[in-house]
Design a protein around this motif. Structure first.
Motif, mmCIF file in Angstrom:
data_model
loop_
_atom_site.group_PDB
_atom_site.id
_atom_site.type_symbol
_atom_site.label_atom_id
_atom_site.label_comp_id
_atom_site.label_asym_id
_atom_site.label_seq_id
_atom_site.Cartn_x
_atom_site.Cartn_y
_atom_site.Cartn_z
ATOM 1 N N ILE A 42 22.707 64.097 -5.578
ATOM 2 C CA ILE A 42 22.008 64.100 -4.294
ATOM 3 C C ILE A 42 22.933 64.695 -3.247
ATOM 4 C CG2 ILE A 42 20.891 62.700 -2.519
ATOM 5 C CD1 ILE A 42 20.319 60.600 -4.685
ATOM 6 N N SER A 43 22.514 65.794 -2.638
ATOM 7 C CA SER A 43 23.288 66.445 -1.578
ATOM 8 C C SER A 43 22.575 66.222 -0.250
ATOM 9 C CB SER A 43 23.427 67.948 -1.850
ATOM 10 O OG SER A 43 24.082 68.181 -3.080
ATOM 11 N N LEU A 44 23.247 65.569 0.695
ATOM 12 C CA LEU A 44 22.684 65.283 2.010
ATOM 13 C C LEU A 44 23.484 66.046 3.057
ATOM 14 C CD1 LEU A 44 22.284 61.398 1.654
ATOM 15 C CD2 LEU A 44 20.579 63.155 1.175
ATOM 16 N N VAL A 45 22.831 66.961 3.773
ATOM 17 C CA VAL A 45 23.506 67.792 4.764
ATOM 18 C C VAL A 45 22.920 67.471 6.133
ATOM 19 C CG1 VAL A 45 24.218 70.123 5.394
ATOM 20 C CG2 VAL A 45 23.706 69.585 2.995
ATOM 21 N N GLY A 46 23.715 66.808 6.977
ATOM 22 C CA GLY A 46 23.213 66.396 8.281
ATOM 23 C C GLY A 46 23.477 67.400 9.383
ATOM 24 N N LEU A 47 24.696 67.936 9.441
ATOM 25 C CA LEU A 47 25.100 68.858 10.502
ATOM 26 C C LEU A 47 25.350 70.246 9.939
ATOM 27 C CD1 LEU A 47 27.587 66.475 12.326
ATOM 28 C CD2 LEU A 47 25.473 67.367 13.304
ATOM 29 N N PRO A 48 25.143 71.293 10.753
ATOM 30 C CA PRO A 48 25.467 72.649 10.290
ATOM 31 C C PRO A 48 26.911 72.736 9.824
ATOM 32 C CG PRO A 48 24.231 72.744 12.349
ATOM 33 C CD PRO A 48 24.559 71.297 12.119
ATOM 34 N N THR A 49 27.121 73.431 8.718
ATOM 35 C CA THR A 49 28.444 73.561 8.135
ATOM 36 C C THR A 49 28.584 74.962 7.559
ATOM 37 O OG1 THR A 49 29.896 72.765 6.366
ATOM 38 C CG2 THR A 49 27.541 72.542 6.006
ATOM 39 N N SER A 50 29.809 75.392 7.336
ATOM 40 C CA SER A 50 30.052 76.709 6.760
ATOM 41 C C SER A 50 30.053 76.673 5.239
ATOM 42 C CB SER A 50 31.401 77.256 7.249
ATOM 43 O OG SER A 50 32.453 76.376 6.883
ATOM 44 N N GLU A 51 29.881 75.480 4.652
ATOM 45 C CA GLU A 51 29.908 75.315 3.194
ATOM 46 C C GLU A 51 28.500 75.347 2.605
ATOM 47 O OE1 GLU A 51 32.621 75.096 1.223
ATOM 48 O OE2 GLU A 51 33.872 75.408 3.008
ATOM 49 N N CYS A 52 28.309 76.164 1.574
ATOM 50 C CA CYS A 52 27.035 76.183 0.852
ATOM 51 C C CYS A 52 26.936 74.969 -0.079
ATOM 52 C CB CYS A 52 26.914 77.448 0.015
ATOM 53 S SG CYS A 52 26.348 78.879 0.939
ATOM 54 N N VAL A 53 25.727 74.641 -0.474
ATOM 55 C CA VAL A 53 25.502 73.638 -1.507
ATOM 56 C C VAL A 53 25.455 74.369 -2.846
ATOM 57 C CG1 VAL A 53 23.926 71.903 -2.418
ATOM 58 C CG2 VAL A 53 24.231 72.136 0.058
ATOM 59 N N ARG A 54 26.213 73.894 -3.813
ATOM 60 C CA ARG A 54 26.245 74.509 -5.146
ATOM 61 C C ARG A 54 25.706 73.511 -6.166
ATOM 62 N NH1 ARG A 54 29.452 79.144 -5.004
ATOM 63 N NH2 ARG A 54 29.489 79.206 -7.281
ATOM 64 N N LEU A 55 24.752 73.965 -6.962
ATOM 65 C CA LEU A 55 24.157 73.122 -7.993
ATOM 66 C C LEU A 55 24.378 73.770 -9.354
ATOM 67 C CD1 LEU A 55 20.635 72.296 -6.458
ATOM 68 C CD2 LEU A 55 22.770 71.023 -6.169
ATOM 69 N N HIS A 56 24.941 73.007 -10.277
ATOM 70 C CA HIS A 56 25.039 73.479 -11.664
ATOM 71 C C HIS A 56 23.896 72.857 -12.444
ATOM 72 C CE1 HIS A 56 26.596 74.853 -15.453
ATOM 73 N NE2 HIS A 56 26.547 73.619 -15.926
ATOM 74 N N VAL A 57 23.127 73.686 -13.128
ATOM 75 C CA VAL A 57 21.943 73.227 -13.856
ATOM 76 C C VAL A 57 22.264 73.178 -15.352
ATOM 77 C CG1 VAL A 57 19.511 73.676 -14.349
ATOM 78 C CG2 VAL A 57 20.465 74.269 -12.111
ATOM 79 N N PRO A 58 22.471 71.978 -15.901
ATOM 80 C CA PRO A 58 22.836 71.857 -17.319
ATOM 81 C C PRO A 58 21.795 72.452 -18.268
ATOM 82 C CG PRO A 58 23.213 69.794 -16.149
ATOM 83 C CD PRO A 58 22.463 70.671 -15.221
ATOM 84 N N ARG A 59 20.526 72.373 -17.894
ATOM 85 C CA ARG A 59 19.461 72.831 -18.800
ATOM 86 C C ARG A 59 19.607 74.314 -19.125
ATOM 87 N NH1 ARG A 59 14.597 75.302 -18.391
ATOM 88 N NH2 ARG A 59 14.805 75.478 -16.126
ATOM 89 N N THR A 60 20.022 75.109 -18.129
ATOM 90 C CA THR A 60 20.104 76.559 -18.320
ATOM 91 C C THR A 60 21.534 77.079 -18.285
ATOM 92 O OG1 THR A 60 19.904 76.974 -15.938
ATOM 93 C CG2 THR A 60 17.852 76.840 -17.214
#
Length: 372
Positions: A82-100
């Motif tokens: 679970i990624s919760l982003v409240g304030l603007p940030t310079s960091e992207c959200v990265r998701l690794h998908v095990p299925r693919t």
């Protein structure tokens, strides 16, 4: 609360049936900056269910939310996907998908208010200058976030903003003053394969570079949304590919209907005896010759718990009611109704509405110049 619970149940089932890898929620977790404990509990329970079996959830704050409140538990839930982003940030959200074995990079920008951007836009500038400055700042932030995009990643974007050209509903609280806090579609032209937007309640695509779409609200929050089909968007995308989308329609929300009873209370009671719109929320316009008693109002509400508004109309007041309702209607909606009346019910094309609004804007600028 019951409707919210039913929607979340439907969303969890959809995620399971469609074998979703991730769910993106583009803002407005809550309706206010200080939500009741029951609403927070409902959100956390839904987040836990949505991330079962390896699914992941990305949430950004909207203009209704207190951003720190949304992200307060981020350290506790990040390991659960679970990624919760409240304030603007310079960091992207990265998701690794095990299925693919693929990785998704998400340029996630929560609602960028003036305060959250730490930038003073008010002052001597006119509305056009303020909008351009705000839009440019949003575009700069989105381009910074897109720097993490790679050819071998799924590149997505999400934000909670009002893009010029989007259609509003009465239930949306304004996120801009005088139209200043709007974003030009070009600010989203950052190379994302799909951009998920929140804020506007009507599901709709945005004319911009790439595939950009508002999912809309999952439930109707005002009678201006009566008749709208609520949905979520399913997106299937691979690195470098064109997204395949499917709109999945929701069934959990109650219908919104308007009753205009020119036959007075007798007509209303006939509708109720027939069981008409038993499961709906109702906006009741009631034509009367004399004032209703409190007893009459209480009896109606007891007979149908879905009656939300009771608006009595007395002889001679119809014209006044019409003028009042038109005065509260957005200009673009007034134009749509005028076009429908003149054309026998046809819907105007979006290009025509945009052209009309640009003429209105030019006229307002001319009048402002003459006033100076």
């Amino acid at each position: 609360m019951q409707e919210q619970e039913k929607f979340l149940e439907e969303l969890v089932l959809m995620a399971e049936e469609q074998q979703a890898d991730a769910i993106l929620m583009a803002g407005d977790v809550y309706d206010s900056v200080n939500p009741p404990a029951a609403a927070e509990t409902m959100f956390y329970e839904a987040a836990a269910r949505l991330t079962e079996n390896g699914r992941q959830l990305v949430v950004i704050s909207g203009n209704h939310d207190q951003p720190e409140r949304v992200s307060a538990v981020a350290p506790l839930v990040s390991r659960r996907g679970i990624s919760l982003v409240g304030l603007p940030t310079s960091e992207c959200v990265r998701l690794h998908v095990p299925r693919t074995g693929e990785t998704a990079v998400i340029a996630a920008l929560p609602y960028p208010s003036e305060a959250r951007l730490a930038e003073l836009l008010a002052g001597d500038g006119d509305e056009t200058e303020l909008r351009i400055a705000y839009s440019a700042k949003v575009g700069k932030l989105m381009r910074q976030l897109s720097g993490a995009f790679q050819p071998d990643t799924v590149n997505l974007a999400m934000s909670h903003i009002y893009v010029l050209g989007g259609l509003e509903c009465d239930s949306e609280r304004p996120i801009q003053v005088g139209g200043a806090y709007t974003v030009d579609p070009s600010a989203l032209d950052i190379g994302a394969q799909y951009t998920a937007l929140g804020h506007l309640h009507r599901p709709q695509a945005v004319k911009a570079g790439g595939m950009v779409r508002y999912s809309g609200s999952p439930l109707a929050y005002s009678f201006s949304e009566a008749g709208q089909a609520k949905s979520v968007m399913q997106v299937d995308v691979v690195p470098g590919g064109i997204p395949q989308t499917e709109e999945l329609f929701l069934t959990s929300g109650k219908p919104l209907v308007r009753w205009s009873c020119r036959g007075g209370l007798e007509e209303v009671w006939r509708y109720l005896d027939e069981g008409r719109d038993r499961s709906a929320f109702i906006d009741l316009e009631l034509h009367l010759g004399e004032a209703m008693s409190m007893g009459d109002i209480q009896k109606l509400r007891k007979a149908h718990e879905g009656i939300v508004h009771i608006r009595p109309v007395y002889p001679g007041h119809e014209a006044e009611e019409l003028v009042s309702s038109r005065a509260q209607m957005p200009v673009h909606e007034l134009f749509r109704k005028f076009y429908q009346r003149q054309s026998g019910g046809a819907e105007p094309e979006e290009e025509l509405v945009d052209l009309f609004m640009s003429l209105v804007s030019e006229d307002e600028e001319r009048r402002d110049g003459e006033a100076e």
